[in-house]
Design a protein around this motif. Sequence first.
Motif, PDB file in Angstrom:
ATOM      1  N   ILE A   1       0.955   6.516 -12.707  1.00 28.38           N
ATOM      2  CA  ILE A   1       0.958   5.687 -11.509  1.00 28.38           C
ATOM      3  C   ILE A   1       1.328   6.564 -10.318  1.00 28.38           C
ATOM      4  O   ILE A   1       2.417   7.141 -10.272  1.00 28.38           O
ATOM      5  CB  ILE A   1       1.937   4.504 -11.652  1.00 28.38           C
ATOM      6  CG1 ILE A   1       1.455   3.571 -12.769  1.00 28.38           C
ATOM      7  CG2 ILE A   1       2.059   3.736 -10.332  1.00 28.38           C
ATOM      8  CD1 ILE A   1       2.415   2.450 -13.093  1.00 28.38           C
ATOM      9  N   VAL A   2       0.403   6.688  -9.386  1.00 27.03           N
ATOM     10  CA  VAL A   2       0.582   7.565  -8.230  1.00 27.03           C
ATOM     11  C   VAL A   2       1.705   7.043  -7.338  1.00 27.03           C
ATOM     12  O   VAL A   2       1.797   5.846  -7.059  1.00 27.03           O
ATOM     13  CB  VAL A   2      -0.731   7.677  -7.427  1.00 27.03           C
ATOM     14  CG1 VAL A   2      -0.531   8.539  -6.177  1.00 27.03           C
ATOM     15  CG2 VAL A   2      -1.834   8.259  -8.304  1.00 27.03           C
TER      16      VAL A   2
ATOM     17  N   LYS B   1      -0.212  -0.100  -4.192  1.00 34.94           N
ATOM     18  CA  LYS B   1       0.950   0.290  -5.005  1.00 34.94           C
ATOM     19  C   LYS B   1       0.608   0.131  -6.487  1.00 34.94           C
ATOM     20  O   LYS B   1      -0.215  -0.693  -6.863  1.00 34.94           O
ATOM     21  CB  LYS B   1       2.155  -0.585  -4.658  1.00 34.94           C
ATOM     22  CG  LYS B   1       2.877  -0.139  -3.391  1.00 34.94           C
ATOM     23  CD  LYS B   1       4.187  -0.867  -3.223  1.00 34.94           C
ATOM     24  CE  LYS B   1       4.886  -0.462  -1.939  1.00 34.94           C
ATOM     25  NZ  LYS B   1       5.268   0.963  -1.942  1.00 34.94           N
ATOM     26  N   ASN B   2       1.248   0.940  -7.321  1.00 35.71           N
ATOM     27  CA  ASN B   2       1.039   0.919  -8.771  1.00 35.71           C
ATOM     28  C   ASN B   2      -0.400   1.280  -9.151  1.00 35.71           C
ATOM     29  O   ASN B   2      -0.925   0.813 -10.160  1.00 35.71           O
ATOM     30  CB  ASN B   2       1.415  -0.446  -9.355  1.00 35.71           C
ATOM     31  CG  ASN B   2       2.862  -0.796  -9.102  1.00 35.71           C
ATOM     32  OD1 ASN B   2       3.750   0.034  -9.258  1.00 35.71           O
ATOM     33  ND2 ASN B   2       3.114  -2.028  -8.675  1.00 35.71           N
ATOM     34  N   CYS B   3      -1.017   2.119  -8.320  1.00 35.23           N
ATOM     35  CA  CYS B   3      -2.393   2.552  -8.576  1.00 35.23           C
ATOM     36  C   CYS B   3      -2.388   3.717  -9.570  1.00 35.23           C
ATOM     37  O   CYS B   3      -1.652   4.695  -9.394  1.00 35.23           O
ATOM     38  CB  CYS B   3      -3.025   2.988  -7.255  1.00 35.23           C
ATOM     39  SG  CYS B   3      -4.734   3.556  -7.387  1.00 35.23           S
ATOM     40  N   LYS B   4      -3.198   3.618 -10.605  1.00 32.68           N
ATOM     41  CA  LYS B   4      -3.275   4.693 -11.590  1.00 32.68           C
ATOM     42  C   LYS B   4      -4.141   5.837 -11.055  1.00 32.68           C
ATOM     43  O   LYS B   4      -4.999   5.652 -10.202  1.00 32.68           O
ATOM     44  CB  LYS B   4      -3.820   4.162 -12.908  1.00 32.68           C
ATOM     45  CG  LYS B   4      -2.827   3.225 -13.622  1.00 32.68           C
ATOM     46  CD  LYS B   4      -3.291   2.856 -15.010  1.00 32.68           C
ATOM     47  CE  LYS B   4      -2.244   1.990 -15.717  1.00 32.68           C
ATOM     48  NZ  LYS B   4      -2.672   1.609 -17.081  1.00 32.68           N
ATOM     49  N   ALA B   5      -3.902   7.023 -11.603  1.00 34.58           N
ATOM     50  CA  ALA B   5      -4.520   8.244 -11.092  1.00 34.58           C
ATOM     51  C   ALA B   5      -6.050   8.184 -11.005  1.00 34.58           C
ATOM     52  O   ALA B   5      -6.613   8.591  -9.983  1.00 34.58           O
ATOM     53  CB  ALA B   5      -4.072   9.435 -11.933  1.00 34.58           C
ATOM     54  N   PRO B   6      -6.760   7.705 -12.034  1.00 34.88           N
ATOM     55  CA  PRO B   6      -8.229   7.667 -11.913  1.00 34.88           C
ATOM     56  C   PRO B   6      -8.702   6.807 -10.740  1.00 34.88           C
ATOM     57  O   PRO B   6      -9.658   7.164 -10.049  1.00 34.88           O
ATOM     58  CB  PRO B   6      -8.675   7.068 -13.256  1.00 34.88           C
ATOM     59  CG  PRO B   6      -7.564   7.388 -14.199  1.00 34.88           C
ATOM     60  CD  PRO B   6      -6.317   7.283 -13.388  1.00 34.88           C
ATOM     61  N   LYS B   7      -8.028   5.673 -10.519  1.00 34.61           N
ATOM     62  CA  LYS B   7      -8.405   4.790  -9.410  1.00 34.61           C
ATOM     63  C   LYS B   7      -8.129   5.472  -8.076  1.00 34.61           C
ATOM     64  O   LYS B   7      -8.911   5.355  -7.132  1.00 34.61           O
ATOM     65  CB  LYS B   7      -7.609   3.484  -9.503  1.00 34.61           C
ATOM     66  CG  LYS B   7      -8.151   2.364  -8.622  1.00 34.61           C
ATOM     67  CD  LYS B   7      -9.443   1.808  -9.177  1.00 34.61           C
ATOM     68  CE  LYS B   7      -9.958   0.658  -8.335  1.00 34.61           C
ATOM     69  NZ  LYS B   7     -11.292   0.217  -8.774  1.00 34.61           N
ATOM     70  N   ALA B   8      -7.020   6.191  -7.998  1.00 37.26           N
ATOM     71  CA  ALA B   8      -6.707   6.941  -6.780  1.00 37.26           C
ATOM     72  C   ALA B   8      -7.767   8.016  -6.535  1.00 37.26           C
ATOM     73  O   ALA B   8      -8.186   8.247  -5.391  1.00 37.26           O
ATOM     74  CB  ALA B   8      -5.325   7.580  -6.895  1.00 37.26           C
ATOM     75  N   ALA B   9      -8.209   8.662  -7.603  1.00 39.48           N
ATOM     76  CA  ALA B   9      -9.255   9.680  -7.481  1.00 39.48           C
ATOM     77  C   ALA B   9     -10.551   9.063  -6.969  1.00 39.48           C
ATOM     78  O   ALA B   9     -11.305   9.688  -6.217  1.00 39.48           O
ATOM     79  CB  ALA B   9      -9.481  10.359  -8.828  1.00 39.48           C
ATOM     80  N   GLY B  10     -10.802   7.809  -7.366  1.00 37.41           N
ATOM     81  CA  GLY B  10     -12.007   7.120  -6.940  1.00 37.41           C
ATOM     82  C   GLY B  10     -12.061   6.858  -5.451  1.00 37.41           C
ATOM     83  O   GLY B  10     -13.140   6.608  -4.896  1.00 37.41           O
TER      84      GLY B  10
ATOM     85  N   LEU C   1       0.826  -1.203   0.000  1.00 38.68           N
ATOM     86  CA  LEU C   1       0.000   0.000   0.000  1.00 38.68           C
ATOM     87  C   LEU C   1       0.862   1.255   0.000  1.00 38.68           C
ATOM     88  O   LEU C   1       1.983   1.246   0.488  1.00 38.68           O
ATOM     89  CB  LEU C   1      -0.899   0.019   1.241  1.00 38.68           C
ATOM     90  CG  LEU C   1      -1.854  -1.163   1.416  1.00 38.68           C
ATOM     91  CD1 LEU C   1      -2.575  -1.061   2.752  1.00 38.68           C
ATOM     92  CD2 LEU C   1      -2.861  -1.228   0.268  1.00 38.68           C
ATOM     93  N   ASP C   2       0.322   2.330  -0.564  1.00 37.96           N
ATOM     94  CA  ASP C   2       0.963   3.640  -0.556  1.00 37.96           C
ATOM     95  C   ASP C   2      -0.010   4.675   0.002  1.00 37.96           C
ATOM     96  O   ASP C   2      -1.212   4.401   0.157  1.00 37.96           O
ATOM     97  CB  ASP C   2       1.379   4.055  -1.975  1.00 37.96           C
ATOM     98  CG  ASP C   2       2.688   3.414  -2.418  1.00 37.96           C
ATOM     99  OD1 ASP C   2       3.495   3.069  -1.535  1.00 37.96           O
ATOM    100  OD2 ASP C   2       2.893   3.265  -3.637  1.00 37.96           O
ATOM    101  N   THR C   3       0.505   5.875   0.239  1.00 42.63           N
ATOM    102  CA  THR C   3      -0.317   6.992   0.725  1.00 42.63           C
ATOM    103  C   THR C   3      -0.112   8.198  -0.175  1.00 42.63           C
ATOM    104  O   THR C   3       1.011   8.536  -0.521  1.00 42.63           O
ATOM    105  CB  THR C   3       0.085   7.375   2.161  1.00 42.63           C
ATOM    106  OG1 THR C   3      -0.073   6.252   3.018  1.00 42.63           O
ATOM    107  CG2 THR C   3      -0.778   8.518   2.681  1.00 42.63           C
TER     108      THR C   3
END
Length: 357
Positions: free
Chosen positions: A344-345, A291-300, A273-275
Amino acid sequence: MSLKCGIVGLPNVGKSTLFNALTNSSKAQAANFPFCTIEPNVGVVPVPDERLKNLAKISNSKKIINTTISFVDIAGLVKGASKGEGLGNKFLSHIREVDAVIHMLRCFDSDDIQNVNPNVDPIRDLEIIETEMMLADLDSIQKRLEKNNKKNLEDEQLKILEITSDYINNNKDISVIKSQFEKKQLNQSGMLSLKPKIFVCNVDEKSIQNGNDYTEKFISKFGIENVLIISADIENQINGFDLSEKKNYMEMIGLKETGLNMLIQKGYKILELDTYFTSGPEETRAWTIPKNCKAPKAAGEIHTDFEKGFIKAETISYKDFVANNGWVNSRVNGKMRLEGKDYIVKDGDVLNFRFNT
């Protein structure tokens, strides 16, 4: 997303004491007899992160919101739990709901605290728990692979169940399975044996710094990577101190970090996991993502509309945000980037999302 960890172990190994220490509460009854805990206690704890304070100061935020971690104190397990012994059925149903398992292992001698076994042996205790988990998995697999149920399984789930059954029955290293399938598929399988694990060796005060014979034997067999040496009793005691007393006492006994910090760091590592942060005048907030989460998913993580209508992410690294004293100077000095859907955030990114509703 919020991380959920289940604290498991044999009766009277210190599970409820650790839970009370981690959650800074006396919610879990901690007594000197088996099955003191029946229904699981749940505590939600803010994840400490010094970066939040620095960001909030720069943004002059009205409030700070930490991301959270949940700890679940689950009833003690005994041999035969998979067949309903003790509180086995309750234990096994509760543990299926957590993201990671914290194995609490007794690594101390005491004439005052009952031990369900004749001697202290953390290796044996872990093997009892792991065996009961695997037996419970076999029972679950058998039922799910019956003809009437099998037709409802997706191909990937069917493979996971069949391979897990083969590995358990033939005493193979079950951890190898984790490299063969995606984490999402493994989570959906609900297999207890495949959940990420942290091993907490519960020691007395004199063993906090260097461990003892019990921890040495355990580490020599299982390695150090996912092992933490913690004194649940000491952790519980220092929660009653104010900040200066806590700091002085920790220095005196050689405790560099609290058990909560160590468990959170280890939990984020094993669950990958990341923050990332959002920061402005209203609030500075931490968000947990894989980890390796793309920006749209992070926005979600903020709102599903942010993911659906994602356009761009205004992105500044934590280091640049602090060095340039916030959004305005970061933009002026070319430290803010506009990132698209494939970005990737990174851990520590400070983000502001542009989206259509």
